[in-house]
Design a protein around this motif. Structure first.
Motif, PDB file in Angstrom:
ATOM      1  N   SER A  60      64.668  80.587  19.451  1.00 38.96           N
ATOM      2  CA  SER A  60      64.169  81.194  18.219  1.00 38.96           C
ATOM      3  C   SER A  60      62.798  81.827  18.420  1.00 38.96           C
ATOM      4  O   SER A  60      62.304  82.539  17.543  1.00 38.96           O
ATOM      5  CB  SER A  60      64.088  80.151  17.099  1.00 38.96           C
ATOM      6  OG  SER A  60      63.066  79.199  17.346  1.00 38.96           O
ATOM      7  N   GLY A  64      65.002  89.156  22.019  1.00 41.60           N
ATOM      8  CA  GLY A  64      64.963  90.071  20.876  1.00 41.60           C
ATOM      9  C   GLY A  64      65.337  91.479  21.285  1.00 41.60           C
ATOM     10  O   GLY A  64      65.215  91.867  22.448  1.00 41.60           O
ATOM     11  N   ARG A  93      65.326  92.721  11.312  1.00 42.59           N
ATOM     12  CA  ARG A  93      64.910  91.377  10.903  1.00 42.59           C
ATOM     13  C   ARG A  93      63.947  90.826  11.942  1.00 42.59           C
ATOM     14  O   ARG A  93      64.205  90.908  13.140  1.00 42.59           O
ATOM     15  CB  ARG A  93      66.130  90.451  10.799  1.00 42.59           C
ATOM     16  CG  ARG A  93      65.783  89.002  10.449  1.00 42.59           C
ATOM     17  CD  ARG A  93      67.049  88.163  10.367  1.00 42.59           C
ATOM     18  NE  ARG A  93      67.774  88.126  11.629  1.00 42.59           N
ATOM     19  CZ  ARG A  93      67.500  87.284  12.633  1.00 42.59           C
ATOM     20  NH1 ARG A  93      66.493  86.429  12.527  1.00 42.59           N
ATOM     21  NH2 ARG A  93      68.227  87.313  13.730  1.00 42.59           N
ATOM     22  N   ARG A  95      62.440  88.348  14.310  1.00 41.37           N
ATOM     23  CA  ARG A  95      62.986  87.183  15.014  1.00 41.37           C
ATOM     24  C   ARG A  95      61.896  86.145  15.287  1.00 41.37           C
ATOM     25  O   ARG A  95      62.081  84.959  15.038  1.00 41.37           O
ATOM     26  CB  ARG A  95      63.627  87.634  16.327  1.00 41.37           C
ATOM     27  CG  ARG A  95      64.230  86.524  17.172  1.00 41.37           C
ATOM     28  CD  ARG A  95      64.846  87.081  18.454  1.00 41.37           C
ATOM     29  NE  ARG A  95      65.359  86.031  19.316  1.00 41.37           N
ATOM     30  CZ  ARG A  95      66.581  85.546  19.257  1.00 41.37           C
ATOM     31  NH1 ARG A  95      67.430  86.029  18.345  1.00 41.37           N
ATOM     32  NH2 ARG A  95      66.984  84.593  20.074  1.00 41.37           N
ATOM     33  N   TRP A  96      60.766  86.580  15.830  1.00 42.48           N
ATOM     34  CA  TRP A  96      59.650  85.675  16.072  1.00 42.48           C
ATOM     35  C   TRP A  96      58.350  86.465  16.133  1.00 42.48           C
ATOM     36  O   TRP A  96      58.354  87.674  16.270  1.00 42.48           O
ATOM     37  CB  TRP A  96      59.827  84.855  17.356  1.00 42.48           C
ATOM     38  CG  TRP A  96      60.028  85.637  18.631  1.00 42.48           C
ATOM     39  CD1 TRP A  96      61.199  86.178  19.083  1.00 42.48           C
ATOM     40  CD2 TRP A  96      59.040  85.965  19.624  1.00 42.48           C
ATOM     41  NE1 TRP A  96      61.001  86.815  20.282  1.00 42.48           N
ATOM     42  CE2 TRP A  96      59.691  86.698  20.649  1.00 42.48           C
ATOM     43  CE3 TRP A  96      57.679  85.712  19.747  1.00 42.48           C
ATOM     44  CZ2 TRP A  96      59.024  87.182  21.775  1.00 42.48           C
ATOM     45  CZ3 TRP A  96      57.007  86.180  20.872  1.00 42.48           C
ATOM     46  CH2 TRP A  96      57.681  86.905  21.866  1.00 42.48           C
TER      47      TRP A  96
END
Length: 296
Positions: A60, A64, A93, A95-96
């Motif tokens: 997570s 990416g 979106r 991601r991190w």
């Protein structure tokens, strides 16, 4: 996804423009998964960053499709740029994210130096001219890369958590032998930090231990690894602090991966843990790369 690609790419380009200002610089890196949506040759070495020995990657906080890299002097300016970026990218979106800083950031004789959370000054190994920086980092014609990727660069990001409490229990002398330099950059054999030590004259590691970080990373200091570093410290609280290692190169195999293989077994390993990051390709300056992707 393929049918939506032109829209997503258009939003990305618009977002980069919206975030960019005189106070914030913006660069973008493309991950290997980005190319699953386009019929264009990807950079030949680009792949999902593997797990190296000792890594504990949190997916997570890794990989990416796209890396957007914002840099500026003011945290408020950076927050504003990030908001403007995301406001025009509804197809994307996040991601991190990780925030970094460069403590004691300064330029010394053409090299940008900073102090990391282990109290050591970094940046002495980088070239000190723009020509040499480009020579190490930029993809050139004839190395087997797609034409659209020429003058781009491979970027590696590694989020490395530091065991600072454990580290600070060691004496400064012990720390310096683990790193292979004095804290301010001078070499253990007395050579100034901006010059190159002669490790060949110390074959048994009496002055600079054979398992020290700098000696394993670059055993021949007269032929340094073909990459350019630009790292940042981070501190997310709760003891989670360390380094956002970042480097650029024209060849991932000869650059970062060659160094990473040599570092296996280094004495520094018990103090650091890589938890995130990824491999990305920074396209060449200008808009030609977006045109090449859209034509595909």
């Amino acid at each position: 996804m393929v049918s939506r690609f032109p829209v997503a790419l258009g939003q990305l380009v618009e977002g980069l423009g919206a975030a960019r200002s005189g106070r914030v610089s913006v660069t973008v890196g493309l991950g290997s998964s980005f190319f699953s949506s386009v019929h264009v040759l990807p950079p030949r070495h680009l792949k999902r960053m593997p797990r190296f020995p000792g890594d504990l990657l949190d997916d997570s906080q890794a990989h990416g499709d796209v890396l957007v890299y914002l840099e500026g002097e003011s945290k408020a300016d950076l927050e504003d740029a990030a908001e403007r970026l995301l406001s025009v990218m509804p197809a994307w979106r996040r991601r991190w994210r990780i925030d970094g800083f460069r403590k004691e950031n300064r330029n010394k004789e053409g090299k940008w130096l900073a102090r990391n959370p282990f109290h050591f000054t970094e940046g002495f190994g980088n070239p000190d001219t723009e020509r040499d920086i480009i020579g190490r980092a930029a993809v050139v014609p004839g190395q087997g890369e797609p034409t659209w990727a020429e003058n781009g660069s491979y970027q590696v990001i590694r989020v490395v958590r530091f065991a600072t409490n454990l580290w600070d229990r060691d004496s400064v002398d012990a720390q310096e032998r683990i790193i292979g330099r004095r804290r301010e950059g001078r070499w253990l054999d007395g050579t100034p930090g901006e010059e190159q030590p002669n490790f060949a004259a110390d074959p048994h590691g009496k002055a600079t231990p054979l398992d020290s970080h700098v000696r394993l990373a670059a055993p021949d200091r007269r032929n340094p690894p073909p990459m350019v570093r630009r790292s940042y410290s981070y501190d997310r609280g709760g003891g989670d602090s360390g380094l956002i290692f970042s480097c650029f190169q024209r060849d991932l195999v000869r650059g970062f991966e060659a160094v990473q293989r040599r570092l296996e077994g280094e004495s520094l390993a018990k103090y650091v843990l890589t938890t995130g990051g990824g491999y990305f390709f920074v396209p060449p300056p200008g808009d030609s790369w977006t045109e090449a992707l859209l034509q595909s």
